[in-house]
Every structure is written in C-alpha cells, then in structure tokens.
Design a protein around this motif. Structure first.
Motif, PDB file in Angstrom:
ATOM      1  N   LYS A 269      -7.361  -0.879   6.364  1.00  0.00           N
ATOM      2  CA  LYS A 269      -8.588  -1.115   5.607  1.00  0.00           C
ATOM      3  C   LYS A 269      -9.553   0.057   5.752  1.00  0.00           C
ATOM      4  CE  LYS A 269     -12.643  -4.193   5.849  1.00  0.00           C
ATOM      5  NZ  LYS A 269     -13.508  -3.297   6.662  1.00  0.00           N
ATOM      6  N   GLU A 270      -9.728   0.561   6.965  1.00  0.00           N
ATOM      7  CA  GLU A 270     -10.662   1.661   7.197  1.00  0.00           C
ATOM      8  C   GLU A 270     -10.192   2.940   6.504  1.00  0.00           C
ATOM      9  OE1 GLU A 270     -13.643   1.674   8.903  1.00  0.00           O
ATOM     10  OE2 GLU A 270     -13.486  -0.509   9.081  1.00  0.00           O
ATOM     11  N   VAL A 271      -8.893   3.202   6.528  1.00  0.00           N
ATOM     12  CA  VAL A 271      -8.366   4.401   5.853  1.00  0.00           C
ATOM     13  C   VAL A 271      -8.501   4.262   4.343  1.00  0.00           C
ATOM     14  CG1 VAL A 271      -6.296   5.775   5.418  1.00  0.00           C
ATOM     15  CG2 VAL A 271      -6.795   4.992   7.734  1.00  0.00           C
ATOM     16  N   ASP A 272      -8.228   3.082   3.804  1.00  0.00           N
ATOM     17  CA  ASP A 272      -8.367   2.875   2.360  1.00  0.00           C
ATOM     18  C   ASP A 272      -9.818   3.082   1.924  1.00  0.00           C
ATOM     19  OD1 ASP A 272      -5.707   2.340   2.044  1.00  0.00           O
ATOM     20  OD2 ASP A 272      -5.925   0.150   2.050  1.00  0.00           O
ATOM     21  N   GLU A 273     -10.766   2.575   2.711  1.00  0.00           N
ATOM     22  CA  GLU A 273     -12.182   2.767   2.375  1.00  0.00           C
ATOM     23  C   GLU A 273     -12.557   4.247   2.443  1.00  0.00           C
ATOM     24  OE1 GLU A 273     -14.478   0.283   4.935  1.00  0.00           O
ATOM     25  OE2 GLU A 273     -13.898  -1.586   3.918  1.00  0.00           O
ATOM     26  N   LEU A 274     -12.015   4.970   3.423  1.00  0.00           N
ATOM     27  CA  LEU A 274     -12.260   6.404   3.541  1.00  0.00           C
ATOM     28  C   LEU A 274     -11.735   7.133   2.301  1.00  0.00           C
ATOM     29  CD1 LEU A 274     -11.565   8.654   6.630  1.00  0.00           C
ATOM     30  CD2 LEU A 274     -10.346   9.119   4.519  1.00  0.00           C
ATOM     31  N   ASN A 275     -10.536   6.765   1.860  1.00  0.00           N
ATOM     32  CA  ASN A 275      -9.919   7.426   0.707  1.00  0.00           C
ATOM     33  C   ASN A 275     -10.673   7.103  -0.587  1.00  0.00           C
ATOM     34  OD1 ASN A 275      -8.126   9.036  -0.637  1.00  0.00           O
ATOM     35  ND2 ASN A 275      -6.347   7.701  -0.366  1.00  0.00           N
TER      36      ASN A 275
ATOM     37  N   LEU B  38       0.648   5.887   5.265  1.00  0.00           N
ATOM     38  CA  LEU B  38       1.919   5.156   5.273  1.00  0.00           C
ATOM     39  C   LEU B  38       2.820   5.612   6.410  1.00  0.00           C
ATOM     40  CD1 LEU B  38       2.653   5.058   1.424  1.00  0.00           C
ATOM     41  CD2 LEU B  38       1.805   3.197   2.875  1.00  0.00           C
ATOM     42  N   ARG B  39       2.783   6.914   6.692  1.00  0.00           N
ATOM     43  CA  ARG B  39       3.598   7.433   7.799  1.00  0.00           C
ATOM     44  C   ARG B  39       3.105   6.874   9.135  1.00  0.00           C
ATOM     45  NH1 ARG B  39       4.516  13.864   9.284  1.00  0.00           N
ATOM     46  NH2 ARG B  39       5.668  13.506  11.236  1.00  0.00           N
ATOM     47  N   VAL B  40       1.795   6.857   9.312  1.00  0.00           N
ATOM     48  CA  VAL B  40       1.223   6.337  10.567  1.00  0.00           C
ATOM     49  C   VAL B  40       1.513   4.845  10.703  1.00  0.00           C
ATOM     50  CG1 VAL B  40      -0.934   5.859  11.796  1.00  0.00           C
ATOM     51  CG2 VAL B  40      -0.563   8.101  10.753  1.00  0.00           C
TER      52      VAL B  40
END
Length: 529
Positions: free
Chosen positions: A371-377, A478-480
């Motif tokens: 969720k945090e990465v999606d919001e960052l992107n 996705l890799r992480v």
C-alpha cells in the motif's frame, strides 16, 4: 550502600536484601562458570572451523541504526515523582529505547542531564484509569483490603483527558497525559515497541557470553524445579538476575512490611511501590558488581585455556561427540515415551492455533508495504517531482519505525493470548506474550529488510525519465514482494518451531528430571527481617 534518611528500608532490611542477593550470585556462579567455558569452547571451535550461519534469505538485511538515533521527541505532560506534581517535560526516546525526560527542549539541546530516565523492560502500557487500577491492585496484596471500603479517589488525578500509564514490576510506575487521542496513541504504541525490544533484544545476541548467561539461567532455574518460560527474562543480564532475586524476596517483603504500612489505600500503594523500587535498586547495584567480578574470573580462566583448546580441538570434538552419543542412547527411550504420551497428540492443535494469527500478522505487513509503495508511485505519477519522490522514499524507509502504522500489523498476532489459553494448564506455559512479542519483532525486522531492499534496488532508476521511473517502481515492488514471501515463509517456520519447542520441551525435561538432575550445593542466607 546503606539506607538513606528517607528510606523505608532500615539497615536490617538492607542487610537481609544484600545477603539474599549475595546468596543468589554465589548459587548462580557455578552454573555460569560452567556454561561460560562451554560457550567459549564452542566459540573457538566456530572460529577454527569457520562455521557460518546457514539461514538463507532473499531480502537484504537493513544495517542497524546509528547509536543515538532519535525515534520520538515531543513536549508532553508527565507526573514528576520527586515533587508529586504534573510537569511539562520534553521527552526523547532514542534507539536504546530509554524514555528520557528533560526540563524543556532547550535543556535537551544543550546536553543537560535528563530529569528522569526510564528503561521500560518488562513493563505494560495502559491507556485507561480502570485498566491501570486493576493491574496495580493485582500487584498490591493489601492485607487491609477486606476491611476497607473501596477507595473512590484516583491513584493520580489526571490533568488532561488522554493518559498513558507505564506499569513496571519493581519500579515506580510512570504517568503521562495528552490533550489529543492521536498523541496518546502515538506515544503508547512507541512505548510498546520499546518494551518489546528491551524484553527480547538481549536474547537475540549471538555473543558467547550472552549465550552462556541464558543457558546458565535455564539450568539454575531447573535446579529449583522451574521448567520452561519465565516472564521475568526481560532486559539485560543485570536486570534479569535482579528480577530473579526480587522474585525470591517478594514474599518476605510482603509478609513483613505490608502489614506495617499506615494510611489510606492509595498512600499504602505508593509506599509499597516506592519500597519495591528501593529494594530493586539495591539488588541491581549488588548484582552489577557481583556479575562483573564473576565475568572477570571466567575471562581470566578461558584466556589461559584458549591455547589448549585450539591445539586439542580434534580431541575435544571427538570426546564431545562420543559423550553426546552416550547421552542420546541413555535418554532416547524415556524421551520418545514422554513425547508420544504428552506432546505428540497436541502438536497439530497447537500448530493450528499458532498459524492463523502469525500468518495474519505477516500478511498485514506485506499489505502495508504494498500500500505504501503504491501510494508513493501514484504520487509520483501525478507530480513527476523527483525531490518529492526522494522525500516519500525517505518516509518509506522510516515505515518500520512508525509505531502507529505498524501496530495495526502487530495486533493481528494478539489473538494468540486467547487461543493458547489451555497451554497454561496442559503444558504449564503461562507466558504466551513472550511468543507474541518475539513474533512482532520478527515482523518489524522483515519490514525493515523489505523497505531497505526496495530502496537499494530502486536507486539506480531514480535519475531517468519519469515514465521509466514509475515502471521501475512497480517492477521493484513486485520483486521485493516475491522475496518477502520467501523470507516470510522461512521466518514463520522458525517461529512455529521455536514456539513448539518452547511450549512442549519443559514437559519432557520435567519427565527426565529425576534421572538427569545434577547435584549442587546451595547457599542460604539468614533471615533477620
């Protein structure tokens, strides 16, 4: 170190406490000396054979924070015990997890000594007066309670609406207050993090001295018939050994001193908590000196043996393997019988109860990271601002230290407290909270590794075109996540294995105790109280 003028402990009581502490150290010394030699020998062997940790993981391990890193700082209202008043204090918590209170921000910035410094190991955080009263009453065995009407007066009168109580077993309790519920939530979550780390970080140490201490403590308690987990293994070795002494002192202090306390219930409670703190400080001082001397003796002994161990390593290993084989042959049959009757029938049900909450906790960590990465992107796609992206990336790196966001993940594991209740009677394993807190620490560690790996893999792509950067963010995420899934599975298996052993091993040990119990002499102090 005698009794002070304002002390509730006279010289006779102090002498008794010193005698009890000295006896505990003397009785502990043979166990520690023996395990120190064993751990040192294993340490030298690992150096000679260059043994490595075979645990595999895909995520990169985040380096530890620099000493002195500030986790929290804010001005808040704290009850000052010395003047019995609420005061505005500037509170700072660094990554040693001590809660330091200063007169004001300026005093902290100029390097003044803190007004108070609390290490909340073994503590409990409460956010309501009723919860605090229930817990504090449970640890105040008041002999007058049955003859006294219920005291309606609060233990501390709150100046603001949102309190945080820090309860500790042998120290005065700490009280904080806030105007806003969000500030209360942030501070209480942070305190819970501090307690988790102080309770378990020492047990994660890999030094041979730490391993020797923990093994010696286990054998020391087994000699007295105590098997399995112990709730008071919290903090460092001085705190742990002091807790052991206090546990033995407590019945005598209650019997001899509580009936002599006068005044209203709250006054007696304050006096009792103050007395416990005074006794605990006295014990800690003596334990610190005694343990320091014991360590020096062991270091001197092993220093003289190191050359012999290195030169005779092959013979030592062969002798150890031979002895291990003899012991296995001797205990194999009774162990198998005990496991078949008392452990094996319950393993599947225990594992089932463990798997649900633990898996939910790690799933929640995964969801929060995603969720945090999606919001960052999404934010970067909107602004295409590289400076803002760097700022959001820094915030992501601090996610594992965001106590409020992480607490939503940690609470997923809390149902273990209810689901494993029957372990208290069946396996005499009352301290499920130790499993809960250890699991939460693993969860935080995995989040640290996930955000660190994400930042490391994304860094080469930050200087390119915005469209390529957004694609890179998604690919790296996705890799992480794939690496997270592998590491999460590995860690969960480790948690289940550790928990099953911790829960069931004491049953087997107790069954074997009569045939495998070593002989040892004990020092018993006189009782002048």
């Amino acid at each position: 170190m005698g009794a002070s003028a304002s002390s509730q402990l006279d010289e006779g009581k102090c002498t008794y406490i010193r005698g009890k502490t000295e006896a505990a150290i003397k009785n502990f010394s043979p166990f520690y000396s023996r395990q120190y030699s064993v751990a040192f020998c294993n340490h030298v062997r690992s150096e000679v054979e260059q043994q490595r940790d075979l645990t595999s993981q895909f995520l990169k391990s985040k380096p530890p924070l620099e000493p002195g890193t500030v986790l929290y700082e804010a001005e808040l209202t704290q009850f000052a015990e010395d003047i019995k008043k609420w005061k505005e204090r500037y509170v700072v918590v660094k990554n040693d997890f001590a809660v330091e209170s200063y007169e004001n921000k300026e005093a902290y910035q100029r390097g003044a000594a803190p007004k108070s410094r609390i290490l909340p190991a073994g503590g409990k955080v409460l956010t309501s007066e009723d919860e605090y009263n229930l817990l504090s009453d449970r640890h105040f065995p008041d002999p007058l309670a049955s003859n006294e009407k219920e005291n309606a007066q609060p233990f501390v009168v709150l100046p603001k609406e949102y309190p945080v109580y820090l309860w500790q077993p042998f120290l005065r309790h700490a009280y904080f207050c806030f105007h806003e519920a969000t500030d209360q939530k942030k501070f209480s979550a942070l305190l819970s993090d501090c307690i988790r780390h102080l309770n378990h970080d020492y047990m994660k140490q890999t030094t041979f001295e730490a391993q020797a201490f923990l093994e010696a403590l286990q054998f020391f308690r087994q000699e007295k018939g105590h098997y399995g987990s112990w709730e008071m293994i919290t903090g460092d070795e001085i705190q742990i050994l002091s807790n052991l002494v206090m546990e033995e002192l407590l019945p005598t202090l209650q019997t001899d001193l509580l009936p002599k306390m006068k005044g209203k219930k709250n006054d007696r409670k304050r006096a009792w908590f103050g007395l416990l703190e005074e006794a605990y400080n006295l014990v800690q001082h003596q334990v610190s000196e005694g343990l320091s001397g014991l360590k020096e003796e062991c270091r001197a002994l092993t220093k003289g043996l190191e050359g012999t161990i290195r030169s005779d390593m092959d013979q030592i290993v062969n002798s150890k393997n031979f002895l291990t084989g003899k012991i296995k042959a001797m205990v194999a049959q009774p162990v198998e019988k005990s496991c078949a009757e008392n452990v094996q029938p319950f393993l599947a049900s225990i594992l089932e109860e463990l798997m649900g909450p633990v898996s939910s906790g790690f799933s929640e960590i995964r969801s929060l990271f995603e969720k945090e990465v999606d919001e960052l992107n999404q934010s970067f796609q909107t602004t295409q601002d590289s400076a803002q992206l760097k700022e959001r990336l820094d915030q992501l790196m601090n996610l594992p230290l965001d106590s409020v966001k992480m607490e939503a993940c940690y609470v997923q594991v809390s149902p273990l407290q209810e689901r494993l209740q029957d372990l208290k009677s069946r396996f005499r394993f009352p301290h499920v909270n130790l499993v809960v807190q250890r699991t939460q620490n693993y969860m935080q560690e995995l989040m640290e590794n996930a955000v660190f790996t994400f930042e490391q893999l994304l860094s080469p792509h930050l200087q390119g075109e915005a469209s390529k950067t957004t694609v890179a963010i998604e690919k790296v995420k996705l890799r992480v996540l794939k690496q997270y899934d592998y590491d999460s599975s590995t860690i969960r298996k480790r948690i289940f294995q550790e928990a099953l052993v911790q829960i069931t091993l004491p049953t087997v040990q107790k069954a074997l105790a009569s045939t495998c119990k070593p002989v040892s002499g004990w020092v018993t102090p006189e009782r002048p109280l």
